[in-house]
Write a protein that holds these residues in place. Structure first.
Motif, PDB file in Angstrom:
ATOM      1  N   UNK A  41       0.821  -1.213   0.000  1.00  0.00           N
ATOM      2  CA  UNK A  41       0.000   0.000   0.000  1.00  0.00           C
ATOM      3  C   UNK A  41       0.857   1.267   0.000  1.00  0.00           C
ATOM      4  N   UNK A  42       2.122   1.163   0.395  1.00  0.00           N
ATOM      5  CA  UNK A  42       3.026   2.317   0.398  1.00  0.00           C
ATOM      6  C   UNK A  42       3.567   2.631  -0.986  1.00  0.00           C
ATOM      7  N   UNK A  43       3.512   1.657  -1.881  1.00  0.00           N
ATOM      8  CA  UNK A  43       4.166   1.800  -3.186  1.00  0.00           C
ATOM      9  C   UNK A  43       3.822   3.088  -3.934  1.00  0.00           C
ATOM     10  N   UNK A  44       2.542   3.413  -4.171  1.00  0.00           N
ATOM     11  CA  UNK A  44       2.271   4.596  -5.004  1.00  0.00           C
ATOM     12  C   UNK A  44       2.857   5.884  -4.424  1.00  0.00           C
ATOM     13  N   UNK A  45       2.809   6.013  -3.103  1.00  0.00           N
ATOM     14  CA  UNK A  45       3.305   7.237  -2.460  1.00  0.00           C
ATOM     15  C   UNK A  45       4.829   7.306  -2.519  1.00  0.00           C
ATOM     16  N   UNK A  46       5.497   6.240  -2.097  1.00  0.00           N
ATOM     17  CA  UNK A  46       6.959   6.283  -2.055  1.00  0.00           C
ATOM     18  C   UNK A  46       7.549   6.329  -3.473  1.00  0.00           C
ATOM     19  N   UNK A  47       6.892   5.668  -4.431  1.00  0.00           N
ATOM     20  CA  UNK A  47       7.373   5.689  -5.807  1.00  0.00           C
ATOM     21  C   UNK A  47       7.240   7.098  -6.393  1.00  0.00           C
ATOM     22  N   UNK A  48       6.141   7.770  -6.086  1.00  0.00           N
ATOM     23  CA  UNK A  48       5.932   9.145  -6.556  1.00  0.00           C
ATOM     24  C   UNK A  48       6.993  10.081  -5.978  1.00  0.00           C
ATOM     25  N   UNK A  49       7.253   9.957  -4.684  1.00  0.00           N
ATOM     26  CA  UNK A  49       8.276  10.808  -4.050  1.00  0.00           C
ATOM     27  C   UNK A  49       9.648  10.494  -4.641  1.00  0.00           C
ATOM     28  N   UNK A  60       1.147  14.635  -4.698  1.00  0.00           N
ATOM     29  CA  UNK A  60       1.174  13.174  -4.531  1.00  0.00           C
ATOM     30  C   UNK A  60      -0.228  12.600  -4.730  1.00  0.00           C
ATOM     31  N   UNK A  61      -1.226  13.206  -4.082  1.00  0.00           N
ATOM     32  CA  UNK A  61      -2.616  12.730  -4.208  1.00  0.00           C
ATOM     33  C   UNK A  61      -3.064  12.755  -5.668  1.00  0.00           C
ATOM     34  N   UNK A  62      -2.726  13.823  -6.385  1.00  0.00           N
ATOM     35  CA  UNK A  62      -3.094  13.931  -7.800  1.00  0.00           C
ATOM     36  C   UNK A  62      -2.389  12.877  -8.646  1.00  0.00           C
ATOM     37  N   UNK A  63      -1.127  12.647  -8.372  1.00  0.00           N
ATOM     38  CA  UNK A  63      -0.353  11.664  -9.134  1.00  0.00           C
ATOM     39  C   UNK A  63      -0.910  10.251  -8.974  1.00  0.00           C
ATOM     40  N   UNK A  64      -1.266   9.892  -7.742  1.00  0.00           N
ATOM     41  CA  UNK A  64      -1.694   8.513  -7.478  1.00  0.00           C
ATOM     42  C   UNK A  64      -3.202   8.318  -7.582  1.00  0.00           C
ATOM     43  N   UNK A  65      -3.955   9.429  -7.643  1.00  0.00           N
ATOM     44  CA  UNK A  65      -5.404   9.333  -7.780  1.00  0.00           C
ATOM     45  C   UNK A  65      -6.107   8.922  -6.497  1.00  0.00           C
ATOM     46  N   UNK A  66      -5.501   9.229  -5.353  1.00  0.00           N
ATOM     47  CA  UNK A  66      -6.115   8.924  -4.051  1.00  0.00           C
ATOM     48  C   UNK A  66      -6.677  10.211  -3.470  1.00  0.00           C
ATOM     49  N   UNK A  67      -7.548  10.076  -2.488  1.00  0.00           N
ATOM     50  CA  UNK A  67      -8.069  11.259  -1.804  1.00  0.00           C
ATOM     51  C   UNK A  67      -6.962  11.858  -0.942  1.00  0.00           C
ATOM     52  N   UNK A  74      -1.143   7.520   4.404  1.00  0.00           N
ATOM     53  CA  UNK A  74       0.024   6.766   3.927  1.00  0.00           C
ATOM     54  C   UNK A  74       1.319   7.528   4.196  1.00  0.00           C
ATOM     55  N   UNK A  75       1.293   8.842   4.034  1.00  0.00           N
ATOM     56  CA  UNK A  75       2.483   9.663   4.320  1.00  0.00           C
ATOM     57  C   UNK A  75       2.881   9.529   5.790  1.00  0.00           C
ATOM     58  N   UNK A  76       1.889   9.524   6.682  1.00  0.00           N
ATOM     59  CA  UNK A  76       2.157   9.370   8.120  1.00  0.00           C
ATOM     60  C   UNK A  76       2.809   8.017   8.411  1.00  0.00           C
ATOM     61  N   UNK A  77       2.313   6.965   7.751  1.00  0.00           N
ATOM     62  CA  UNK A  77       2.898   5.631   7.938  1.00  0.00           C
ATOM     63  C   UNK A  77       4.355   5.607   7.473  1.00  0.00           C
ATOM     64  N   UNK A  78       4.609   6.207   6.318  1.00  0.00           N
ATOM     65  CA  UNK A  78       5.969   6.238   5.778  1.00  0.00           C
ATOM     66  C   UNK A  78       6.897   7.094   6.644  1.00  0.00           C
ATOM     67  N   UNK A  79       6.355   8.160   7.224  1.00  0.00           N
ATOM     68  CA  UNK A  79       7.142   8.997   8.154  1.00  0.00           C
ATOM     69  C   UNK A  79       7.493   8.189   9.401  1.00  0.00           C
ATOM     70  N   UNK A  80       6.503   7.447   9.923  1.00  0.00           N
ATOM     71  CA  UNK A  80       6.705   6.623  11.121  1.00  0.00           C
ATOM     72  C   UNK A  80       7.802   5.578  10.878  1.00  0.00           C
ATOM     73  N   UNK A  81       7.856   5.073   9.648  1.00  0.00           N
ATOM     74  CA  UNK A  81       8.883   4.091   9.268  1.00  0.00           C
ATOM     75  C   UNK A  81      10.227   4.766   8.979  1.00  0.00           C
ATOM     76  N   UNK A  82      10.235   6.099   9.029  1.00  0.00           N
ATOM     77  CA  UNK A  82      11.426   6.922   8.752  1.00  0.00           C
ATOM     78  C   UNK A  82      11.935   6.750   7.323  1.00  0.00           C
ATOM     79  N   UNK A  83      10.996   6.529   6.391  1.00  0.00           N
ATOM     80  CA  UNK A  83      11.351   6.380   4.979  1.00  0.00           C
ATOM     81  C   UNK A  83      11.230   7.709   4.233  1.00  0.00           C
ATOM     82  N   UNK A  84      10.406   8.617   4.783  1.00  0.00           N
ATOM     83  CA  UNK A  84      10.261   9.947   4.193  1.00  0.00           C
ATOM     84  C   UNK A  84      10.327  10.996   5.299  1.00  0.00           C
TER      85      UNK A  84
END
Length: 159
Positions: A41-49, A60-67, A74-84
């Motif tokens: 589920x992280x793929x579209x966000x991290x790939x876009x970044x 990011x929302x426009x690129x991936x077509x998510x609300x 998803x950004x919060x999850x990736x931040x928590x994982x220290x990936x972004x």
């Protein structure tokens, strides 16, 4: 043939969901087999970044077509994982711009060969008499011009 397959076009959503779930399950197993701790589920966000190098929530929302809320979650999850990480936009202090951390960049580096492998395999799966990706592109374009719902209302409307 099962009942859903027999339903034909009426079950297209169910069949696409079924196909998507199978690809997701296998994708997760492939990452795991390569020792990569990554949720699909992280793929579209991290790939876009990764591709844009730096991007706002709206971009990011426009690129991936998510609300907007789904993207933020998803950004919060990736931040928590220290990936972004994020920094404030110099032009607009209210705007946050997201970029990969060193840990995120290392993860992308480890995923590159896996993505190449997945692309090759998925390309083979989609390369049928009726190319799956081309068909999806065509269907998405038609829906972008006029949604399924709008079409139904138009046909239902008294003439």
């Amino acid at each position: 043939m099962n009942v859903i397959n027999e339903a034909g076009i009426l079950a297209i959503s169910t069949r696409l969901h079924r196909l998507s779930e199978q690809l997701r399950k296998d994708g997760a197993m492939i990452y795991k087999a390569f020792g990569i701790d990554f949720e699909l589920k992280w793929f579209p966000v991290i790939f876009t970044i990764y591709k844009k190098e730096i991007a706002s929530v709206v971009e990011i929302a426009n690129e991936i077509g998510y609300t907007h809320p789904s993207t933020i979650s998803l950004l919060k999850e990736l931040e928590k994982q220290e990936l972004i990480q994020w920094k404030k936009d110099k032009q607009d202090e209210r705007k946050r711009l997201f970029l990969l951390t060193d840990k995120g960049s290392k993860l992308i580096d480890s995923m590159q060969p896996v993505w190449e492998l997945m692309s090759k395999i998925l390309g083979d799966i989609a390369d049928n008499k009726n190319n799956l990706l081309a068909a999806i592109d065509e269907a998405e374009e038609k829906i972008a011009n006029q949604s399924f719902y709008q079409r139904a209302l138009q046909l239902k409307a008294p003439k």
